[in-house]
Design an enzyme around this catalytic site. Structure first.
Site, short mmCIF file in Angstrom:
data_model
loop_
_atom_site.label_atom_id
_atom_site.label_comp_id
_atom_site.label_asym_id
_atom_site.label_seq_id
_atom_site.Cartn_x
_atom_site.Cartn_y
_atom_site.Cartn_z
N ARG A 114 -4.73 -26.08 28.14
CA ARG A 114 -4.24 -24.72 27.94
C ARG A 114 -4.97 -24.01 26.80
O ARG A 114 -5.58 -24.65 25.94
CB ARG A 114 -2.74 -24.73 27.60
CG ARG A 114 -1.83 -25.11 28.75
CD ARG A 114 -0.41 -25.23 28.27
NE ARG A 114 0.51 -25.58 29.36
CZ ARG A 114 1.72 -26.07 29.19
NH1 ARG A 114 2.16 -26.30 27.96
NH2 ARG A 114 2.49 -26.36 30.23
N GLN B 125 6.72 -15.71 8.71
CA GLN B 125 5.59 -15.64 7.78
C GLN B 125 6.00 -15.02 6.44
O GLN B 125 5.33 -15.21 5.43
CB GLN B 125 4.44 -14.84 8.40
CG GLN B 125 3.81 -15.54 9.60
CD GLN B 125 2.97 -14.59 10.45
OE1 GLN B 125 1.79 -14.39 10.19
NE2 GLN B 125 3.59 -13.98 11.47
N ASN C 46 0.80 -1.22 0.00
CA ASN C 46 0.00 0.00 0.00
C ASN C 46 0.83 1.27 0.00
O ASN C 46 0.60 2.17 -0.79
CB ASN C 46 -0.96 -0.02 1.20
CG ASN C 46 -2.18 -0.86 0.94
OD1 ASN C 46 -3.05 -0.48 0.17
ND2 ASN C 46 -2.23 -2.03 1.56
N ILE D 233 1.95 -9.79 1.99
CA ILE D 233 1.40 -10.97 2.64
C ILE D 233 0.05 -10.67 3.27
O ILE D 233 -0.67 -11.58 3.67
CB ILE D 233 2.36 -11.53 3.70
CG1 ILE D 233 2.48 -10.58 4.90
CG2 ILE D 233 3.73 -11.83 3.11
CD1 ILE D 233 3.21 -11.18 6.09
N ASP D 234 -0.32 -9.39 3.34
CA ASP D 234 -1.57 -9.01 4.00
C ASP D 234 -2.80 -9.12 3.09
O ASP D 234 -3.93 -9.07 3.57
CB ASP D 234 -1.48 -7.57 4.53
CG ASP D 234 -0.46 -7.42 5.63
OD1 ASP D 234 -0.36 -8.32 6.47
OD2 ASP D 234 0.25 -6.39 5.65
N MET E 141 0.64 -11.80 11.64
CA MET E 141 0.83 -10.45 11.10
C MET E 141 -0.48 -9.89 10.55
O MET E 141 -1.35 -10.63 10.09
CB MET E 141 1.90 -10.46 10.03
CG MET E 141 3.31 -10.60 10.59
SD MET E 141 4.57 -10.47 9.29
CE MET E 141 6.05 -10.30 10.31
#
Length: 364
Positions: free
Chosen positions: A171, A283, A112, A135-136, A178
């Site tokens: 747990r 990532q 962006n 990657i977003d 990300m």
């Protein structure tokens, strides 16, 4: 003679080399007289005139190699108006260095922020063609960005690995992924990894809703719960704060990130142990998955065709499985966010995954 510049800007990803290869092979194949100049470390290289003439062999053997052979750096758009160390104007220097090489076009690969600057350079008269890297998966007007599916594979694998240890203990595991402003990566990884709760920036969560989802699993005999949480996920009471201000409050309270605050709150509220897993920059690393290699190659080849045809001021994008060109002016400054009312969100809820905003109907 066709002279083309190329740079990769912003955070790296696994598929930048594959995309550059697609551009280069197309140009060398269709226009053998092509000369490609690679600017090192993104816009920084363009500012300082740090470039090298590439050879066709430079683009061989890189289809499966992660990172970027040209290097990258972050040059925030909001700081483009700030002068360089010697007082020079950044944009002016970039334009001068473009013309110093007599370039016919500059190919820019980035996310962006990168596209804001790409659009600015286009408006200043430079011939620009761009490719959607992140990657977003948050670049506007493209169904998919290259890098997303490769990062998704790493993120989903992290959740898969957590499952085996989580099943052995009573747990709650929070896997922090990300995504400061959008939740595509966390949403997809959460679904693919079988998470019980998914928290993304577009849907502010309520602690009581998260607790209810965990308690329901305990009551049904489930020993563990897995939460896929985007780093930009925010509780409802802080939803109006900027990312910067929210992070500031977290740090002041002694939490490295939002997942640590949530983990502490869960332990205090229901007494179940919580473990935080942060895959971090893994990532972005490793080799690109086959899907990304194909998409990056197609986008790169299309960009090569645009250059040969003199079609500048566009980003190559994926639209319903077709590669199309989108004006940079329609892309720059816009984010593609997850729509809370979209099909994928409804389907996520339908299979019983909590998104942290459900009505609390039972006592915690």
């Amino acid at each position: 003679m066709l002279k083309v510049g190329m740079l990769t800007s912003g955070g790296d990803c696994q598929t930048l080399n594959a995309a550059m290869r697609g551009v280069a092979k197309t140009l060398y194949n269709l226009r053998p007289d092509t000369m490609i100049y690679g600017f090192l470390d993104g816009y920084k290289g363009l500012m300082y005139g740090d470039s090298k003439l590439m050879d066709p062999s430079d683009f061989s053997g890189i289809l499966t190699v992660g990172g970027t052979i040209l290097g990258s750096s972050r040059q925030p758009f909001k700081k483009m108006s700030e002068p360089m160390e010697d007082g020079s104007d950044k944009v002016t220097r970039m334009i001068e260095n473009y013309h110093a090489l007599n370039l016919d076009c500059l190919v820019i690969l980035g996310g962006n922020g990168t596209h804001k600057t790409a659009n600015l350079l286009s408006q200043k008269g430079l011939n620009i063609v761009s490719l959607p890297k992140t990657i977003d998966n948050d670049i506007y007007m493209t169904d998919m960005t290259f890098g997303f599916h490769s990062a998704l594979g790493v993120a989903a694998n992290a959740i898969d690995c957590v499952h085996t240890t989580a099943a052995s203990h009573d747990r709650v595991f929070i896997v922090e992924l990300m995504g400061h402003k959008v939740g595509w990566l966390t949403l997809y990884a959460g679904i693919a990894g079988g998470s019980d709760i998914i928290l993304i920036p577009e849907i502010p969560y309520r602690l009581d809703s998260v607790l209810q989802a965990i308690v329901r699993r305990v009551k049904s005999g489930k020993r563990f719960s897995i939460i896929a949480m985007a780093e930009g996920a925010v509780p409802e009471e802080f939803a109006d704060l900027s990312n910067k201000e929210y992070t500031k409050r977290l740090r002041a309270a002694g939490y490295p990130s939002a997942s640590y605050m949530l983990g502490n709150q869960i332990e205090e509220a229901i007494g179940q142990e919580v473990r935080i897993v942060v895959p971090g920059h893994t990532q972005r690393g490793g080799s690109p998955v086959p899907y990304d290699r194909v998409i990056a190659t197609r986008l790169g080849a299309y960009a090569g065709r645009m250059i040969i045809n003199g079609q500048f001021g566009y980003m190559a994008a994926l639209d319903n499985q077709k590669i199309v060109k989108i004006p940079l002016s329609k892309v720059a400054g816009k984010l593609k966010k997850v729509d809370p009312k979209s099909d994928i969100i409804r389907q996520t809820r339908d299979i019983g995954i909590s998104l942290g905003d459900e009505e609390v109907t039972e006592e915690i």
